[in-house]
Design an enzyme around this catalytic site. Structure first.
Site, mmCIF file in Angstrom:
data_model
loop_
_atom_site.group_PDB
_atom_site.id
_atom_site.type_symbol
_atom_site.label_atom_id
_atom_site.label_comp_id
_atom_site.label_asym_id
_atom_site.label_seq_id
_atom_site.Cartn_x
_atom_site.Cartn_y
_atom_site.Cartn_z
ATOM 1 N N ASP A 164 4.249 -4.936 -7.352
ATOM 2 C CA ASP A 164 3.675 -3.660 -6.900
ATOM 3 C C ASP A 164 4.225 -2.495 -7.720
ATOM 4 O O ASP A 164 3.709 -1.377 -7.627
ATOM 5 C CB ASP A 164 3.937 -3.428 -5.402
ATOM 6 C CG ASP A 164 5.397 -3.611 -5.032
ATOM 7 O OD1 ASP A 164 5.917 -4.717 -5.253
ATOM 8 O OD2 ASP A 164 6.016 -2.651 -4.540
ATOM 9 N N ASN A 165 5.251 -2.752 -8.517
ATOM 10 C CA ASN A 165 5.769 -1.720 -9.417
ATOM 11 C C ASN A 165 5.455 -2.049 -10.878
ATOM 12 O O ASN A 165 6.041 -1.462 -11.776
ATOM 13 C CB ASN A 165 7.285 -1.563 -9.233
ATOM 14 C CG ASN A 165 7.635 -1.010 -7.855
ATOM 15 O OD1 ASN A 165 6.854 -0.270 -7.272
ATOM 16 N ND2 ASN A 165 8.783 -1.385 -7.339
ATOM 17 N N GLY B 70 0.822 -1.212 0.000
ATOM 18 C CA GLY B 70 0.000 0.000 0.000
ATOM 19 C C GLY B 70 0.852 1.256 0.000
ATOM 20 O O GLY B 70 2.068 1.211 0.153
ATOM 21 N N ASP C 78 7.973 3.878 -10.311
ATOM 22 C CA ASP C 78 8.928 3.650 -9.234
ATOM 23 C C ASP C 78 10.372 3.741 -9.737
ATOM 24 O O ASP C 78 10.890 2.811 -10.357
ATOM 25 C CB ASP C 78 8.701 2.308 -8.532
ATOM 26 C CG ASP C 78 9.360 2.314 -7.152
ATOM 27 O OD1 ASP C 78 10.414 2.948 -7.002
ATOM 28 O OD2 ASP C 78 8.812 1.688 -6.222
ATOM 29 N N GLY D 68 7.090 7.514 6.332
ATOM 30 C CA GLY D 68 6.187 8.174 5.391
ATOM 31 C C GLY D 68 6.843 9.279 4.582
ATOM 32 O O GLY D 68 6.166 10.022 3.871
ATOM 33 N N LYS E 113 4.325 12.277 -3.027
ATOM 34 C CA LYS E 113 5.131 11.144 -2.558
ATOM 35 C C LYS E 113 6.115 11.653 -1.512
ATOM 36 O O LYS E 113 6.954 12.506 -1.820
ATOM 37 C CB LYS E 113 5.870 10.529 -3.749
ATOM 38 C CG LYS E 113 6.597 9.250 -3.436
ATOM 39 C CD LYS E 113 7.134 8.619 -4.714
ATOM 40 C CE LYS E 113 8.055 7.448 -4.387
ATOM 41 N NZ LYS E 113 8.682 6.909 -5.611
ATOM 42 N N GLY F 162 2.559 3.735 1.518
ATOM 43 C CA GLY F 162 3.060 3.996 2.865
ATOM 44 C C GLY F 162 3.561 5.417 3.042
ATOM 45 O O GLY F 162 3.819 5.863 4.156
#
Ligand code: AMP
Ligand code: MG
Length: 491
Positions: free
Chosen positions: A257-258, A98, A267, A134, A121, A100
């Site tokens: 996830d990328n 997720g 990414d 974060g 980001k 983050g």
């Protein structure tokens, strides 16, 4: 932290948000405001991109704009949220990743009618942060800004960079304290293979269905079911990887996830463009097995697409037939990829038409380069002005290949209105690509508050195919003491 406990709502920026992701079932995301930062400062603002989004660059560069780009105020109409996703990282499945540290502010429709996410980001912790802070630090933010914008002008589908700001806060990384920064990322969605995997592993078919419909609408309006989405994503990914290969680009962290379902580069952690050509090159400091080496990228993309197919299975009807048909679709990747790869490298050699010997001609040039670790970008660019031989310590091998290439060029009649060879070569082979040592130097200067090198290389990389007087140094391979061997995930 609740949805509106962070940034205050600011009223002065006029942004025509229309937030479709926020209207999806609420288990796809967590509402989350950015966490304010002490002392934001603007490093870079992408004025053409801002205008294409209907945003006023002057307004974005104002105090109100900076407050938004740093997460200190929320523009009216924003519905900040962190998206849920899972992912295979280096082959191992992680059921919950997720956003983050990324927060989607909302979506706008750009001047092409495309819906674009505006995401911060490095904007603070979210329910997906796990142990992380974060935040992002200045180095990777400068890097992503530079490389994603260079990729865009090089014609590679990619997320983009609208702005980069420093936060005025110091954050802690393995290497010690570093300045915090935030990148404003723009993309026609942030949906990943891992987004589907998150709901597949939870057997949440209703969420998968919503995501399927949403993904088709945003990326492939002609796709209408899980099979056609799978095929469309595979086609887009095959094209994408061929573009990477044609630039000597190594993504470095091709985790699911990328893997963007729209076939965008996403990414820019440990990515790099190769200097000397080595098909086994890796850059990620944590990729010990060479999983994501340059030459492995097509296979890894197929593997990622097989994971996508697996995640889509619950939407594909009776299982055995679904597996059979999905497998067939995954198996279209190699041919799609090889076709795109051949087109890319034929163009790089200025070839017209198709000849049975073309693949061997391309492969043999690459093999020559590999033997000598010749500079990938300079070897191809040199074809346009006859300087490639100088990239080889032993030019004899190149001269033999050169004779074959010349013969191939002479064997095909040139259709009318074809640009001359030199021009074809110079528009297929960039003179400037984001070289690691140049990025590293810009980051080092940025860390001491000097962003002039950052702006200089950004301006040169915006016109990569034009030889630019005064930028000769940026077209050079690194000197031995400048070579960067690894880039770090410590982002
Ligand atoms: P990445 O390596 O950027 O693809 O991130 C992998 C996962 O780690 C994602 O879920 C990120 O949101 C999360 N992550 C990376 N860096 C941080 C950070 N500094 N704080 C919180 N989460 C992070
Ligand atoms: Mg990522």
């Amino acid at each position: 932290m609740g949805p509106h406990s962070g940034a205050a709502v600011g009223m002065s920026l006029r942004i025509a948000f229309d937030n479709s992701f926020a209207r999806l079932p609420d288990r796809l995301f967590a509402p989350q405001s950015p966490t304010p930062v002490p002392n934001p400062d603007l490093i870079a603002l992408n004025a053409p991109l801002a205008r294409s989004l209907g945003l006023d660059p002057a307004e974005l560069a104002s105090a109100d704009g900076l407050a938004m780009l740093s997460g200190n105020t929320l523009p009216a109409g924003a519905q900040p949220l962190a998206q849920a996703y899972a992912g295979h990282q280096f082959g191992g499945f992680v059921p919950q990743l997720g956003d983050g540290r990324a927060i989607l502010l909302g979506e706008v429709i750009d001047d092409h009618g495309t819906r674009q996410d505006i995401q911060l980001k490095g904007a603070g912790r979210t329910p997906f942060s796990r142990g992380g802070d974060g935040r992002a630090w200045l180095g990777p933010v400068m890097r992503e800004y530079l490389v994603s914008e260079a990729m865009h002008v090089l014609g590679v589908p990619t997320t983009r960079a609208l702005a980069a700001v420093t936060t005025g806060a110091t954050i802690l990384r393995d290497t010690g304290p570093v300045p915090g920064a935030i990148l404003t990322r723009v993309a026609p969605s942030h949906i990943r293979v891992g987004t589907f995997q998150y709901f597949a592993v939870r057997q949440d078919t209703a969420a998968l269905e919503a995501l399927l419909a949403y993904s088709c609408t945003r990326h492939f309006p002609t796709a209408h079911d899980a099979f056609s989405l799978l095929q469309a994503t595979i086609t887009a990914q095959a094209h994408l990887i061929a573009q990477w290969m044609g630039l000597g680009f190594i993504h470095g962290v091709m985790n699911t996830d990328n893997a963007h379902i729209g076939g965008l580069t996403i990414d820019y952690g440990p990515c790099a463009f190769m200097d000397g050509y080595n098909p086994n090159q890796v850059f990620s400091s944590i990729d010990h097995m060479g999983r994501y080496a340059y030459a492995n990228q097509p296979q890894i993309a197929v593997w990622n697409m097989a994971q996508f197919a697996t995640a889509l299975l619950p939407l594909m009807g009776p299982r055995d037939a679904a597996i059979e048909r999905a497998t067939e679709i995954v198996h279209t990747f190699p041919t799609l990829y090889e076709t795109a790869w051949a087109a890319k490298f034929r163009a790089k050699l200025g070839l017209i038409g198709e000849d049975a010997g073309d693949i061997a001609l391309i492969d043999d040039f690459l093999a020559l380069m590999a033997t000598e670790n010749a500079d990938f970008t300079r070897s191809f660019r040199g074809l346009a002005n006859g300087t490639t031989w100088a990239e080889f310590k032993d030019p004899a091998g190149f001269e033999i290949w050169n004779a074959r290439w010349q013969a191939r060029l002479a064997s095909t009649p040139t259709p009318p209105n074809t640009p001359p060879l030199e021009q074809r070569l110079a528009t297929a082979n960039p003179a400037y690509i984001p070289r690691n040592h140049q990025i590293a130097a810009a980051i080092t200067a940025g860390l001491s508050g000097d962003f002039a090198p950052f702006h200089r290389i950004a301006a040169v990389w915006a016109r990569p195919y034009e030889t630019q007087p005064g930028a000769e140094d940026l077209a050079l391979s690194p000197a031995p003491n400048q070579v960067v061997h690894a880039t770090f995930c410590g982002t």
